[in-house]
Motif scaffolding. Sequence first.
Motif, PDB file in Angstrom:
ATOM      1  N   GLU A 164      23.296  32.074 -10.821  1.00  0.00           N
ATOM      2  CA  GLU A 164      22.774  32.086 -12.193  1.00  0.00           C
ATOM      3  C   GLU A 164      21.551  31.174 -12.302  1.00  0.00           C
ATOM      4  O   GLU A 164      21.296  30.347 -11.437  1.00  0.00           O
ATOM      5  CB  GLU A 164      23.838  31.563 -13.157  1.00  0.00           C
ATOM      6  CG  GLU A 164      25.108  32.396 -13.209  1.00  0.00           C
ATOM      7  CD  GLU A 164      24.893  33.755 -13.831  1.00  0.00           C
ATOM      8  OE1 GLU A 164      24.125  33.835 -14.809  1.00  0.00           O
ATOM      9  OE2 GLU A 164      25.467  34.750 -13.329  1.00  0.00           O
ATOM     10  N   PRO A 202      27.524  47.208   2.884  1.00  0.00           N
ATOM     11  CA  PRO A 202      28.345  46.130   2.314  1.00  0.00           C
ATOM     12  C   PRO A 202      29.552  46.687   1.569  1.00  0.00           C
ATOM     13  O   PRO A 202      29.490  47.781   1.003  1.00  0.00           O
ATOM     14  CB  PRO A 202      27.385  45.431   1.351  1.00  0.00           C
ATOM     15  CG  PRO A 202      26.315  46.411   1.061  1.00  0.00           C
ATOM     16  CD  PRO A 202      26.194  47.304   2.257  1.00  0.00           C
ATOM     17  N   SER A 203      30.615  45.936   1.606  1.00  0.00           N
ATOM     18  CA  SER A 203      31.826  46.422   0.945  1.00  0.00           C
ATOM     19  C   SER A 203      31.862  46.032  -0.524  1.00  0.00           C
ATOM     20  O   SER A 203      32.606  46.609  -1.300  1.00  0.00           O
ATOM     21  CB  SER A 203      33.049  45.870   1.664  1.00  0.00           C
ATOM     22  OG  SER A 203      33.037  44.461   1.554  1.00  0.00           O
ATOM     23  N   GLN A 204      31.096  45.031  -0.875  1.00  0.00           N
ATOM     24  CA  GLN A 204      31.016  44.676  -2.315  1.00  0.00           C
ATOM     25  C   GLN A 204      29.672  44.010  -2.637  1.00  0.00           C
ATOM     26  O   GLN A 204      28.919  43.654  -1.743  1.00  0.00           O
ATOM     27  CB  GLN A 204      32.184  43.792  -2.728  1.00  0.00           C
ATOM     28  CG  GLN A 204      32.366  42.572  -1.887  1.00  0.00           C
ATOM     29  CD  GLN A 204      33.484  41.700  -2.447  1.00  0.00           C
ATOM     30  OE1 GLN A 204      33.363  40.490  -2.416  1.00  0.00           O
ATOM     31  NE2 GLN A 204      34.561  42.274  -2.958  1.00  0.00           N
ATOM     32  N   ASN A 205      29.416  43.877  -3.930  1.00  0.00           N
ATOM     33  CA  ASN A 205      28.147  43.288  -4.367  1.00  0.00           C
ATOM     34  C   ASN A 205      28.166  41.779  -4.168  1.00  0.00           C
ATOM     35  O   ASN A 205      29.205  41.153  -4.358  1.00  0.00           O
ATOM     36  CB  ASN A 205      27.906  43.587  -5.844  1.00  0.00           C
ATOM     37  CG  ASN A 205      27.737  45.064  -6.086  1.00  0.00           C
ATOM     38  OD1 ASN A 205      26.971  45.719  -5.398  1.00  0.00           O
ATOM     39  ND2 ASN A 205      28.486  45.590  -7.044  1.00  0.00           N
ATOM     40  N   PRO A 206      27.027  41.214  -3.809  1.00  0.00           N
ATOM     41  CA  PRO A 206      26.977  39.754  -3.650  1.00  0.00           C
ATOM     42  C   PRO A 206      27.047  39.051  -5.004  1.00  0.00           C
ATOM     43  O   PRO A 206      26.753  39.651  -6.040  1.00  0.00           O
ATOM     44  CB  PRO A 206      25.617  39.527  -3.002  1.00  0.00           C
ATOM     45  CG  PRO A 206      24.785  40.661  -3.466  1.00  0.00           C
ATOM     46  CD  PRO A 206      25.708  41.833  -3.616  1.00  0.00           C
ATOM     47  N   VAL A 207      27.451  37.795  -4.972  1.00  0.00           N
ATOM     48  CA  VAL A 207      27.417  36.984  -6.194  1.00  0.00           C
ATOM     49  C   VAL A 207      26.021  36.370  -6.283  1.00  0.00           C
ATOM     50  O   VAL A 207      25.612  35.604  -5.410  1.00  0.00           O
ATOM     51  CB  VAL A 207      28.481  35.867  -6.147  1.00  0.00           C
ATOM     52  CG1 VAL A 207      28.402  35.022  -7.410  1.00  0.00           C
ATOM     53  CG2 VAL A 207      29.861  36.470  -5.985  1.00  0.00           C
ATOM     54  N   ILE A 255      18.297  31.894 -12.381  1.00  0.00           N
ATOM     55  CA  ILE A 255      17.019  32.250 -11.757  1.00  0.00           C
ATOM     56  C   ILE A 255      16.194  33.111 -12.714  1.00  0.00           C
ATOM     57  O   ILE A 255      15.057  32.780 -13.050  1.00  0.00           O
ATOM     58  CB  ILE A 255      17.249  32.993 -10.422  1.00  0.00           C
ATOM     59  CG1 ILE A 255      17.900  32.052  -9.416  1.00  0.00           C
ATOM     60  CG2 ILE A 255      15.912  33.507  -9.882  1.00  0.00           C
ATOM     61  CD1 ILE A 255      18.286  32.692  -8.126  1.00  0.00           C
ATOM     62  N   ASN A 256      16.808  34.197 -13.156  1.00  0.00           N
ATOM     63  CA  ASN A 256      16.075  35.076 -14.073  1.00  0.00           C
ATOM     64  C   ASN A 256      15.991  34.506 -15.481  1.00  0.00           C
ATOM     65  O   ASN A 256      15.034  34.756 -16.200  1.00  0.00           O
ATOM     66  CB  ASN A 256      16.757  36.443 -14.130  1.00  0.00           C
ATOM     67  CG  ASN A 256      16.513  37.231 -12.869  1.00  0.00           C
ATOM     68  OD1 ASN A 256      15.467  37.083 -12.249  1.00  0.00           O
ATOM     69  ND2 ASN A 256      17.472  38.037 -12.476  1.00  0.00           N
TER      70      ASN A 256
END
Lengths: 260, 150
Positions: A17, A9-14, A19-20
Amino acid sequence: MTDDQEPMPSQNPVIPEGINAVRENPFKELLLLTTGIAVALVIVSLVLWQSLSWGAKFIPLSWEMRISDSIAQQFEDTSEQSMMLQARLDHILQAMEYDGKVPLQVHYVDDDLVNAFATIGGHIFVFRGLMDILQTDIGLDMVLAHEAAHILNRDPIQSLAGAVGVQLVVALITGNGDFGQMNGIIDMGNQLMFLTYSREQERVADAMALDALASLYDDLTGADELFVWFAQDDNDAPEFLSSHPLPDARIEAIRNRLSQ
Amino acid sequence: MENFIGLISFLVLMIAGYLFGSYAERKHYKSILQREEQYRNVVLMALRLPRVSHVEHTQLVSGSVVISVDYFKRFLASLRMLVGGRLNSYESLLDRARREAILRMQKQASDMNASSVYNIKFETSSISKGQKDRVGSIEVLAYGTAIVGK
């Protein structure tokens, strides 16, 4: 690196909010928890209070004495007033047909307080302030008989047991309870002086006292002397009233009895 | 009187804890979201072995955060512990700590022009372990291997 792997992947997924960590107003949770726990606490206290007060009447009077002896020793005296009160009490106990297995003791307290109380171990305390007010023999005998009736009905130990139960629950919840105190009921000196009784317990004690007086006196007039005084002079009353409520209602009950 | 003072100090601590705590939390989440966007290109991978060619060099990067719980959250949690269930008040705190630790690690990786961080691990340790009536604080440490390409 092999070709069958998916590309890097070229970047981190979004990451969504909530859930945790749930984002909601903490006041809602605080309110819900405090009310829920408070209700549960009250229910547990009530159950414990009721069951302990009920069960306490099965504690023999002689066991009570072991708890109370160390306190009563401080008040031991052979003054003229104490002897006089003791003689009167013994007379009343005979009228109440008490078996006398455990001696009931009356102690005179040289204090202005207008008070008399019965506590565990068969001890009755009468204050100078009260004796000064009572002019008649029957008035004083009524007080003594009333307190003796509390002891014979086991009211003091029931009241104490209930209070200990409630304290236990409070100590468990707040977590700062001093459990040593439960063993040394002696620490609760104040509590032994200000045991509170239900209206029903007071009513029964009044009735028993009047029964006893009826066999000692031809005429019960004046048995309500103390309550009349309290009803007149309510400035001076709070401390006594806290454990002996409603003088008016009790005068009426005594008067009803007199008119019979 | 003693009870009254106790009650007042409890209320003051609760209100202060709530006001400062919720202000700090709002501000922190805002900053977290903004920096997560900023470092989105420093790719985080849990894989142990890198799937990239042309690696110039690799280096350990780490981010560490120490956080403390506020009085309000702690009270809420102590009530919750009587009945069980999700400790919401601690969850948001730990969520912030983990994300902040990753962001600090990403910043370190970004500063050395790394394109990704592999083999990411977390460590969590309690600092005020088992001490009664102490405000709890924990450390969250995130670390991994930064890959600096050519």
